[in-house]
Design a protein around this motif. Structure first.
Motif, mmCIF file in Angstrom:
data_model
loop_
_atom_site.group_PDB
_atom_site.id
_atom_site.type_symbol
_atom_site.label_atom_id
_atom_site.label_comp_id
_atom_site.label_asym_id
_atom_site.label_seq_id
_atom_site.Cartn_x
_atom_site.Cartn_y
_atom_site.Cartn_z
ATOM 1 N N MET A 1 0.851 -1.216 0.000
ATOM 2 C CA MET A 1 0.000 0.000 0.000
ATOM 3 C C MET A 1 0.876 1.251 0.000
ATOM 4 S SD MET A 1 -3.284 -0.806 0.192
ATOM 5 C CE MET A 1 -4.475 0.176 1.091
ATOM 6 N N ASN A 2 0.429 2.283 -0.708
ATOM 7 C CA ASN A 2 1.074 3.597 -0.563
ATOM 8 C C ASN A 2 0.797 4.125 0.836
ATOM 9 O OD1 ASN A 2 2.132 4.030 -3.207
ATOM 10 N ND2 ASN A 2 0.027 4.351 -3.923
ATOM 11 N N ARG A 3 1.775 4.821 1.390
ATOM 12 C CA ARG A 3 1.567 5.429 2.712
ATOM 13 C C ARG A 3 1.065 6.866 2.509
ATOM 14 N NH1 ARG A 3 7.538 4.523 3.890
ATOM 15 N NH2 ARG A 3 7.333 5.054 1.710
ATOM 16 N N ILE A 4 0.001 7.191 3.215
ATOM 17 C CA ILE A 4 -0.671 8.484 3.013
ATOM 18 C C ILE A 4 -0.541 9.337 4.268
ATOM 19 C CG2 ILE A 4 -2.883 9.602 2.528
ATOM 20 C CD1 ILE A 4 -3.730 7.063 1.035
ATOM 21 N N LEU A 5 -0.108 10.576 4.060
ATOM 22 C CA LEU A 5 0.025 11.529 5.171
ATOM 23 C C LEU A 5 -1.026 12.628 5.010
ATOM 24 C CD1 LEU A 5 1.600 12.764 7.588
ATOM 25 C CD2 LEU A 5 3.118 13.850 5.913
ATOM 26 N N ILE A 6 -1.888 12.768 6.016
ATOM 27 C CA ILE A 6 -2.900 13.837 5.964
ATOM 28 C C ILE A 6 -2.425 15.003 6.818
ATOM 29 C CG2 ILE A 6 -5.295 14.492 6.416
ATOM 30 C CD1 ILE A 6 -6.085 11.568 6.106
ATOM 31 N N GLU A 7 -2.139 16.117 6.159
ATOM 32 C CA GLU A 7 -1.824 17.360 6.869
ATOM 33 C C GLU A 7 -3.171 18.032 7.126
ATOM 34 O OE1 GLU A 7 1.082 17.673 7.811
ATOM 35 O OE2 GLU A 7 2.460 16.857 6.326
ATOM 36 N N PHE A 8 -3.643 17.906 8.364
ATOM 37 C CA PHE A 8 -5.007 18.350 8.696
ATOM 38 C C PHE A 8 -4.957 19.718 9.369
ATOM 39 C CE2 PHE A 8 -8.759 18.243 11.584
ATOM 40 C CZ PHE A 8 -9.735 18.134 10.618
ATOM 41 N N ILE A 23 -12.406 13.237 9.023
ATOM 42 C CA ILE A 23 -11.125 12.763 9.558
ATOM 43 C C ILE A 23 -11.351 11.555 10.479
ATOM 44 C CG2 ILE A 23 -10.782 14.224 11.645
ATOM 45 C CD1 ILE A 23 -8.192 13.827 8.905
ATOM 46 N N ASP A 24 -12.466 11.577 11.230
ATOM 47 C CA ASP A 24 -12.765 10.427 12.101
ATOM 48 C C ASP A 24 -12.929 9.141 11.289
ATOM 49 O OD1 ASP A 24 -12.575 11.842 14.386
ATOM 50 O OD2 ASP A 24 -14.730 12.033 14.747
ATOM 51 N N MET A 25 -13.447 9.284 10.098
ATOM 52 C CA MET A 25 -13.694 8.115 9.246
ATOM 53 C C MET A 25 -12.403 7.435 8.792
ATOM 54 S SD MET A 25 -15.972 6.300 7.952
ATOM 55 C CE MET A 25 -17.322 6.178 6.835
ATOM 56 N N VAL A 26 -11.313 8.210 8.647
ATOM 57 C CA VAL A 26 -10.107 7.640 8.007
ATOM 58 C C VAL A 26 -8.899 7.522 8.937
ATOM 59 C CG1 VAL A 26 -10.857 8.470 5.738
ATOM 60 C CG2 VAL A 26 -9.308 9.878 7.112
ATOM 61 N N LYS A 27 -9.007 8.106 10.137
ATOM 62 C CA LYS A 27 -7.778 8.217 10.942
ATOM 63 C C LYS A 27 -7.228 6.880 11.431
ATOM 64 C CE LYS A 27 -10.158 9.376 15.230
ATOM 65 N NZ LYS A 27 -10.660 10.502 16.033
ATOM 66 N N LYS A 28 -8.065 5.855 11.437
ATOM 67 C CA LYS A 28 -7.574 4.563 11.945
ATOM 68 C C LYS A 28 -7.057 3.635 10.848
ATOM 69 C CE LYS A 28 -9.613 4.447 16.440
ATOM 70 N NZ LYS A 28 -10.985 5.038 16.523
ATOM 71 N N LEU A 29 -7.130 4.064 9.590
ATOM 72 C CA LEU A 29 -6.621 3.202 8.506
ATOM 73 C C LEU A 29 -5.119 3.028 8.693
ATOM 74 C CD1 LEU A 29 -8.552 4.829 5.505
ATOM 75 C CD2 LEU A 29 -9.075 2.662 6.656
ATOM 76 N N ASP A 30 -4.639 1.786 8.557
ATOM 77 C CA ASP A 30 -3.244 1.544 8.971
ATOM 78 C C ASP A 30 -2.207 2.127 8.015
ATOM 79 O OD1 ASP A 30 -3.590 -0.268 6.996
ATOM 80 O OD2 ASP A 30 -3.314 -2.053 8.233
ATOM 81 N N TYR A 31 -2.614 2.492 6.788
ATOM 82 C CA TYR A 31 -1.664 3.098 5.853
ATOM 83 C C TYR A 31 -1.766 4.628 5.850
ATOM 84 C CZ TYR A 31 -5.913 2.829 3.020
ATOM 85 O OH TYR A 31 -7.207 2.932 2.593
#
Ligand SMILES: Cc1cc2nc3c(=O)[nH]c(=O)nc-3n(C[C@H](O)[C@H](O)[C@H](O)COP(=O)(O)O)c2cc1C
Length: 195
Positions: A1-8, A23-31
């Protein structure tokens, strides 16, 4: 998987309806790594070396924020000013981010139709986002079509739920690298590429 960084970047997350749910929906995705800039830097003293290391550890960067004054909240601009250094991110010897991708994820008060030549805001979202796109390009990164949630003032809870599910789908597509580059180049919004 590509690693994704969210600058929030949301300065008042406790008042947020849209971005908090996204953000709550995606913050626990392991990548996925969520870097909450207002939480980490309430005094705006950004740790440049730490932020640069974070960028190096990821393949895809997301600039996720509400649209403020046709741009981003101040801390994201500060982050760009400080972290994307000459000779590191851009310039003759600044090639370290080459090949990464950038996605803007943005909520706006205005509805989609007001972001057009004929509409109240006179310009499209992609026109307003040129400084972000060209900043990414200057750093030799690919700027993807933005994922936008319009109409914050009138949006229903059920619609926000649907956008949060879509956001997770977007990250899944990006994580798997499952992008049709030709279709993507034609799309105004990332939203138009998914169901
Ligand atoms: C300081 C400020 C500036 C704003 N500027 C814009 C703007 O330029 N265009 C727009 O469509 N909405 C604008 N808005 C509305 C926000 O984009 C909207 O409230 C936000 O996207 C809602 O997301 P949230 O529920 O996560 O807070 C602005 C709001 C604030 C507080």
């Amino acid at each position: 998987m590509n690693r994704i960084l969210i600058e929030f970047a949301h300065p008042a997350i406790q008042k947020s309806r849209i971005n908090r749910q996204l953000i709550d929906m995606v913050k626990k995705l392991d990548y996925v790594t969520v870097n909450d800039l207002y939480e980490n830097y309430p005094d705006f003293f950004i740790d440049v070396k730490k932020e640069q290391q974070l960028l190096l550890n990821h393949d895809i960067i997301i600039w996720h924020h509400p649209f403020y004054w046709y741009s981003a909240p101040a801390i994201l601009i500060e982050w760009m000013d400080l972290v994307l250094e000459h000779g590191w991110a851009y310039g003759e010897h600044g090639r370290i981010l080459e090949g990464k991708s950038v996605l803007s994820v943005i909520s706006t008060g205005g509805r989609r139709e007001v972001y057009s030549k004929e509409g109240r805001n006179q310009y499209t979202m992609n026109e307003f986002l040129v400084p972000f796109k060209q900043s990414a390009n200057l750093c030799r990164m690919e700027y993807l079509p933005p994922f936008i949630v319009h109409g914050a003032h009138t949006i229903k809870n059920s619609e926000i739920d649907a956008y949060a599910v879509q956001y997770k789908k977007v990250l899944n597509i990006l994580g798997r690298g499952d992008i049709d580059k030709i279709e993507m180049k034609k799309a105004a919004y990332f939203n138009d590429l998914i169901e």
